[in-house]
Design a protein around this motif. Sequence first.
Motif, mmCIF file in Angstrom:
data_model
loop_
_atom_site.group_PDB
_atom_site.id
_atom_site.type_symbol
_atom_site.label_atom_id
_atom_site.label_comp_id
_atom_site.label_asym_id
_atom_site.label_seq_id
_atom_site.Cartn_x
_atom_site.Cartn_y
_atom_site.Cartn_z
ATOM 1 N N TYR A 135 6.626 -67.785 -71.496
ATOM 2 C CA TYR A 135 6.315 -69.115 -72.716
ATOM 3 C C TYR A 135 7.176 -69.515 -72.780
ATOM 4 N N PHE A 136 6.449 -70.686 -73.386
ATOM 5 C CA PHE A 136 7.780 -72.197 -73.840
ATOM 6 C C PHE A 136 7.551 -72.833 -75.113
ATOM 7 N N TYR A 137 8.516 -72.244 -75.949
ATOM 8 C CA TYR A 137 8.391 -73.208 -77.486
ATOM 9 C C TYR A 137 9.176 -75.349 -77.100
ATOM 10 N N GLY A 138 7.699 -75.718 -77.084
ATOM 11 C CA GLY A 138 8.755 -77.160 -76.669
ATOM 12 C C GLY A 138 9.194 -77.098 -75.752
ATOM 13 N N HIS A 139 10.352 -77.453 -74.989
ATOM 14 C CA HIS A 139 10.563 -77.229 -73.366
ATOM 15 C C HIS A 139 11.482 -75.647 -73.562
ATOM 16 N N ASP A 140 11.760 -75.477 -74.362
ATOM 17 C CA ASP A 140 13.226 -73.798 -74.498
ATOM 18 C C ASP A 140 12.048 -73.032 -73.807
ATOM 19 N N PRO A 141 12.331 -71.904 -73.133
ATOM 20 C CA PRO A 141 11.462 -70.872 -72.632
ATOM 21 C C PRO A 141 12.113 -69.798 -73.504
ATOM 22 N N ILE A 142 10.804 -68.847 -74.119
ATOM 23 C CA ILE A 142 11.025 -67.405 -75.131
ATOM 24 C C ILE A 142 11.609 -66.897 -74.354
ATOM 25 N N ARG A 143 12.229 -65.972 -74.526
ATOM 26 C CA ARG A 143 13.439 -64.646 -73.881
ATOM 27 C C ARG A 143 12.665 -63.773 -74.337
ATOM 28 N N HIS A 144 12.103 -62.744 -73.258
ATOM 29 C CA HIS A 144 10.965 -61.346 -73.359
ATOM 30 C C HIS A 144 12.487 -60.810 -73.508
ATOM 31 N N LYS A 145 12.563 -59.630 -74.522
ATOM 32 C CA LYS A 145 13.749 -58.449 -74.242
ATOM 33 C C LYS A 145 13.393 -58.036 -72.891
ATOM 34 N N VAL A 146 12.488 -56.826 -71.741
ATOM 35 C CA VAL A 146 12.486 -57.245 -70.936
ATOM 36 C C VAL A 146 12.478 -57.599 -69.974
ATOM 37 N N TYR A 147 12.136 -58.669 -69.777
ATOM 38 C CA TYR A 147 12.182 -59.850 -68.163
ATOM 39 C C TYR A 147 12.736 -60.696 -68.448
ATOM 40 N N GLY A 148 13.734 -60.698 -69.399
ATOM 41 C CA GLY A 148 14.393 -62.069 -69.897
ATOM 42 C C GLY A 148 13.725 -64.175 -69.960
ATOM 43 N N ASP A 149 14.310 -64.734 -69.307
ATOM 44 C CA ASP A 149 13.880 -65.683 -69.719
ATOM 45 C C ASP A 149 12.736 -65.705 -68.203
ATOM 46 N N ASP A 150 12.593 -64.810 -67.458
ATOM 47 C CA ASP A 150 12.189 -64.833 -66.312
ATOM 48 C C ASP A 150 10.463 -65.026 -66.773
ATOM 49 N N GLY A 151 9.828 -64.886 -68.205
ATOM 50 C CA GLY A 151 8.831 -64.652 -68.636
ATOM 51 C C GLY A 151 8.101 -62.319 -67.791
ATOM 52 N N VAL A 152 6.806 -63.010 -68.039
ATOM 53 C CA VAL A 152 6.556 -61.315 -67.837
ATOM 54 C C VAL A 152 5.816 -61.115 -66.460
ATOM 55 N N LEU A 153 6.245 -60.408 -65.491
ATOM 56 C CA LEU A 153 6.140 -60.411 -63.958
ATOM 57 C C LEU A 153 4.816 -60.210 -64.143
ATOM 58 N N THR A 154 3.576 -60.571 -63.288
ATOM 59 C CA THR A 154 2.466 -59.501 -63.317
ATOM 60 C C THR A 154 2.176 -59.496 -61.573
ATOM 61 N N ARG A 155 2.687 -59.903 -60.743
ATOM 62 C CA ARG A 155 2.103 -59.605 -59.049
ATOM 63 C C ARG A 155 0.659 -59.489 -59.087
ATOM 64 N N TYR A 156 -0.287 -60.481 -59.574
ATOM 65 C CA TYR A 156 -1.188 -60.625 -59.417
ATOM 66 C C TYR A 156 -1.379 -60.966 -57.953
ATOM 67 N N GLY A 157 -0.882 -61.978 -57.411
ATOM 68 C CA GLY A 157 -0.914 -62.867 -56.419
ATOM 69 C C GLY A 157 -2.327 -63.865 -57.130
ATOM 70 N N ILE A 158 -3.201 -64.012 -57.987
ATOM 71 C CA ILE A 158 -3.786 -64.646 -58.134
ATOM 72 C C ILE A 158 -3.899 -65.315 -59.742
ATOM 73 N N ILE A 159 -4.178 -66.446 -59.965
ATOM 74 C CA ILE A 159 -5.079 -66.631 -61.546
ATOM 75 C C ILE A 159 -5.196 -65.898 -62.012
ATOM 76 N N PRO A 160 -5.316 -65.242 -63.168
ATOM 77 C CA PRO A 160 -6.552 -64.280 -63.499
ATOM 78 C C PRO A 160 -7.216 -64.363 -65.156
ATOM 79 N N PHE A 161 -7.679 -65.596 -64.277
ATOM 80 C CA PHE A 161 -8.712 -66.693 -65.647
ATOM 81 C C PHE A 161 -9.319 -67.628 -64.503
ATOM 82 N N SER A 162 -10.190 -67.702 -65.160
ATOM 83 C CA SER A 162 -11.535 -68.640 -64.766
ATOM 84 C C SER A 162 -11.815 -69.998 -65.527
ATOM 85 N N TYR A 163 -11.866 -70.614 -65.280
ATOM 86 C CA TYR A 163 -12.849 -72.072 -66.308
ATOM 87 C C TYR A 163 -13.618 -72.459 -66.018
#
Length: 695
Positions: A274-302
């Motif tokens: 997650y970013f605001y502008g070019h700056d990462p938004i820090r998560h209280k658990v995962y830090g600056d690395d974002g949320v780790l999902t480990r899906y192995g896929i993009i969980p979206f369809s376009y």
Amino acid sequence: MPTTATAPYSLDAMEPDGLMDLFEEVRDAWSERDETIERAMELRHQRWEVPVPEAWKQTAETQHSSLPKKIAARVTGTMTLNDPVYYRSEPGDDQELVANVNQVERALQAKFQYDKRTAVAGKDAWYFLMDNLINKGAVCAGSIFAPHSWAGVPAFMADDKIDPQWWRDGKGVETADEDRLDYSASSKAYMKQVEMYRRIAKPPIIRRILPPEQCYPLFVGDTMLALFISRPTSSLELAAGGFELPRSISGKGGGFTREMIDLIEVVTPNRIRYFYGHDPIRHKVYGDDGVLTRYGIIPFSYRVGLDGGELEYGQYGEPLLALIDTQLRMIDTLLTYQHNSVHLASFPSFKVKYTIKDGVGTAALLDTRTGKAVQTYQFKSGTIMDFGPDKDVEPFVHPGLNKDFYEFVQFLMNEINDLIPPTLSGIPASSGFNTVQSSVQAKAIINPIATSAEMLLEDLAVMDLQHVRKRVPGPIYLNLEVARGVASRRKGSTKVMLDAKTIGDYYQVGVSIDREVDRITLSGHLNNLKSTGAPISWASILDAAGFSDPEDEQMKSIRDEVYADPEIRTALKQEVIDRFGLKKLQAEAKANGRITVDPNTGVPLVRMPDGSLAGPAGAGGAPQAQGPAGATLGGANLGALAGAPNLSSTNNPGIALPAPTAAGRPRGRRRGGALPGGPQLQGLTRPTPSNPAAP
């Protein structure tokens, strides 16, 4: 467009600065799509002004027709009248998986119904999805594993030992004595409660549906490597998601602010940052690395509906109104010009009409001060003005525009109807044939849209199954609503279960969306063909009429025929009597039905099985009958006359007393019927040693 990203193209490890540079590049590549959507929304919501030349401009404002709003709403409503239907083919010879096919289908249908109510706040998510696909040309949707949905599950341990509320002894009985604690029985008690919690908890799979202008997919070939989501959000949403608010967007003292910010989500196969502008938004658990999902896929369809064109990083869709953009804008322009011309020369302008007599015109009005002819006059309300003889004052009445104007408007309407047939908006044509023809034309428009929606829902269903199979720690339960024929109301709901064992690594899913826009004409046409001897089945006619399960309707029809059989109805009535304990009431009703009153004497009579009437001696020509009160009270003799035989009960008046013995002594019977093997007395005294005179 498949959504799986392979490892060599993974962007999980890219640094934030490089990721934001890539986002700006991808966003710029999709600018043509964004401009197309903006123009369509400008037209739909009437956020544009008709350019009127300055020399023509009066006081009239831009006039918009209702066509853009009407077409967008009606077409979307027509295509969402029925829910899509999920199905699966049988997975080969594996009998266990074959047996689970129907259960998985029902679970996916139930998940769709749940998402329809909950995926978009305050909206029908199915309508919202199709609205974007139809009127913006594309839609983006995802399946997100959300374990926090089960955060309320009870805990098994407390203070490094089993919570006392789960303590059970070896017999499974609650105990407060730790020495009698049985670990196996306690675990079973806990798991039973967990199972109950899962039955009422929300499924831990969230459906996200996003407008296309917020989504910027990065496709290379047929593979989505990343998805950039740019959308407005609030500091409250970020805080609720566990993020630390940057000082630039936090309120006083680090609190919340009402100001909306542009949040950028970067979805890669195993992370969401997650970013605001070019700056990462820090998560209280995962830090600056974002949320780790480990899906192995993009969980979206376009997916896109009507094809709009090819861009550098994917295709974009054509909004429905873009097909008739020119016609709609021209109609609004003509309406505005017409309204403007009415303001130019209409009420309350007046003219003075001079009368000509014998070829000589009436003299013009002269100004009394200057002696010159008057060209204009100022009319004053409530003032009587005299213009002299042979001069009439008439108002200007706007004659309207010439015939070409209205013919051109009709020409534009015909073009719109050719591109978007009226039946697609739920409007029948002038005849049955024209309606069918219009329906065929409509399918040419809706078919690519419906196909795209089917593929999107199939993508999401496969993601849901993968979450349940690989990530959800146990079964999920969903309510399945079953439609009742073509009625709008629901029959109710039943609970369906889905777990990893039921799925069994078999992820094939099919979705079908109804494309028939005129079922009344189609089903009537098939019915007429059948009446002429054509080989048309009732199942085909019912399916054309919109019945979701024609076979079930046929079985119900046959069931009704069976119920109409007199013998079946008699058996059903007897079953109801036995089930609800109505035997006594039935007997009393029968007794009352056999009692009638002699119209001449007023004496109650009983109708015998042979049709004759039985009553007291001299009444009805039959033996004395038991009184009516006795009949209704199940055999109590309340109305008998002395010296005459009495019937045992009018409940069964055909049973007479047994014949006398050989010695002439009356052979009695006991109430309820004679017992086999010997005479039974009723109403008589049996001889005893103390009463030898008894008959």
